[in-house]
Design a protein around this motif. Structure first.
Motif, PDB file in Angstrom:
ATOM      1  N   THR A 112      53.216  26.252 -13.982  1.00 38.44           N
ATOM      2  CA  THR A 112      53.032  25.682 -15.395  1.00 38.44           C
ATOM      3  C   THR A 112      54.332  26.503 -16.268  1.00 38.44           C
ATOM      4  O   THR A 112      53.992  27.408 -16.313  1.00 38.44           O
ATOM      5  CB  THR A 112      51.590  25.942 -15.992  1.00 38.44           C
ATOM      6  N   LEU A 138      52.024  24.013 -22.111  1.00 40.63           N
ATOM      7  CA  LEU A 138      50.478  23.253 -22.254  1.00 40.63           C
ATOM      8  C   LEU A 138      50.310  22.903 -23.559  1.00 40.63           C
ATOM      9  O   LEU A 138      50.845  23.681 -24.541  1.00 40.63           O
ATOM     10  CB  LEU A 138      49.342  24.199 -21.890  1.00 40.63           C
ATOM     11  N   ARG A 139      49.594  21.969 -24.022  1.00 40.38           N
ATOM     12  CA  ARG A 139      49.483  21.299 -25.298  1.00 40.38           C
ATOM     13  C   ARG A 139      48.073  22.085 -25.706  1.00 40.38           C
ATOM     14  O   ARG A 139      47.369  22.418 -24.642  1.00 40.38           O
ATOM     15  CB  ARG A 139      49.094  19.929 -25.314  1.00 40.38           C
ATOM     16  N   GLN A 159      45.087  20.702 -23.865  1.00 39.60           N
ATOM     17  CA  GLN A 159      44.963  21.022 -22.448  1.00 39.60           C
ATOM     18  C   GLN A 159      44.293  22.621 -22.185  1.00 39.60           C
ATOM     19  O   GLN A 159      43.606  22.649 -21.356  1.00 39.60           O
ATOM     20  CB  GLN A 159      46.320  20.999 -21.939  1.00 39.60           C
ATOM     21  N   VAL A 160      44.596  23.386 -23.157  1.00 40.05           N
ATOM     22  CA  VAL A 160      44.183  24.859 -23.086  1.00 40.05           C
ATOM     23  C   VAL A 160      42.775  24.863 -23.562  1.00 40.05           C
ATOM     24  O   VAL A 160      41.897  25.446 -22.831  1.00 40.05           O
ATOM     25  CB  VAL A 160      45.040  25.554 -24.303  1.00 40.05           C
ATOM     26  N   PHE A 168      45.390  23.015 -13.822  1.00 43.77           N
ATOM     27  CA  PHE A 168      46.431  22.858 -14.550  1.00 43.77           C
ATOM     28  C   PHE A 168      47.005  21.397 -14.403  1.00 43.77           C
ATOM     29  O   PHE A 168      46.623  20.744 -13.573  1.00 43.77           O
ATOM     30  CB  PHE A 168      47.497  23.712 -14.217  1.00 43.77           C
ATOM     31  N   PRO A 169      47.805  21.107 -15.391  1.00 40.03           N
ATOM     32  CA  PRO A 169      48.298  19.644 -15.104  1.00 40.03           C
ATOM     33  C   PRO A 169      49.125  19.147 -13.884  1.00 40.03           C
ATOM     34  O   PRO A 169      48.942  18.165 -13.282  1.00 40.03           O
ATOM     35  CB  PRO A 169      49.495  19.661 -16.270  1.00 40.03           C
ATOM     36  N   ILE A 218      44.241  31.956 -16.743  1.00 39.88           N
ATOM     37  CA  ILE A 218      45.006  31.620 -17.848  1.00 39.88           C
ATOM     38  C   ILE A 218      44.149  32.330 -19.066  1.00 39.88           C
ATOM     39  O   ILE A 218      43.064  32.509 -18.936  1.00 39.88           O
ATOM     40  CB  ILE A 218      45.021  30.048 -18.184  1.00 39.88           C
ATOM     41  N   VAL A 230      52.745  29.843 -22.270  1.00 38.59           N
ATOM     42  CA  VAL A 230      52.873  28.402 -22.195  1.00 38.59           C
ATOM     43  C   VAL A 230      52.566  27.593 -23.474  1.00 38.59           C
ATOM     44  O   VAL A 230      52.665  26.656 -23.764  1.00 38.59           O
ATOM     45  CB  VAL A 230      51.795  27.975 -20.921  1.00 38.59           C
ATOM     46  N   LEU A 231      52.063  28.452 -24.405  1.00 37.85           N
ATOM     47  CA  LEU A 231      51.714  27.838 -25.595  1.00 37.85           C
ATOM     48  C   LEU A 231      51.578  29.086 -26.792  1.00 37.85           C
ATOM     49  O   LEU A 231      50.994  30.001 -26.462  1.00 37.85           O
ATOM     50  CB  LEU A 231      50.214  27.275 -25.723  1.00 37.85           C
TER      51      LEU A 231
END
Length: 143
Positions: A36, A39-40, A43-44, A55-56, A124, A139-140
């Motif tokens: 990954t 991430l938006r 999503q988180v 995860f996506p 995560i 990731v964000l």
């Protein structure tokens, strides 16, 4: 009812103040070995609220939290999931009571979260940007 609403509003304001007092930017992280990249926020939030366990790309995902009462935790949930500490407690009480989920595992601080996430590509977490190193990747960014 008015008293409860007022208490919730004051708590939300305190979280915003804690965000400014932290002075540090937070990042949502995964292991450097996780595929990954980005991430938006929704999503988180889905992963941290037990609405998604993937995860996506379809890989399994499990959240790692900061402890209850930690300013980072309060700010994270307020900004990513729009939940105050009181709303988050009510959410997990309902999820546990109905058998639909359990809250994420807790670690005592950003360094502990980073170490655990670095060792497991399926985890995560969120940490202060200052605790970031090459063993994990952001990731964000939580602002």
């Amino acid at each position: 009812m008015l008293r409860k609403t007022l208490s919730s509003l004051l708590l939300t304001l305190a979280c915003f103040q804690a965000s400014g007092a932290l002075g540090a930017e937070m990042v949502v992280i995964v292991s450097a070995r996780n595929a990954t990249e980005v991430l938006r926020a929704d999503q988180v939030a889905d992963i941290f609220l037990g609405q998604s366990a993937r995860f996506p790309d379809g890989a399994l995902a499990a959240a790692v939290d900061q402890p209850i009462g930690a300013p980072q935790r309060d700010v994270f949930y307020l900004k990513v999931a729009a939940k105050s500490p009181a709303l988050l407690k009510a959410y997990w009480t309902k999820m546990i009571f109905t058998g639909r989920g359990q809250p994420p595992r807790e670690e005592p601080d950003s360094v502990s979260v980073r170490r655990l996430v670095a060792d497991n590509p399926g985890l995560i977490g969120y940490i202060d940007r200052a605790a970031l190193d090459a063993s994990v990747k952001p990731v964000l960014v939580v602002r």
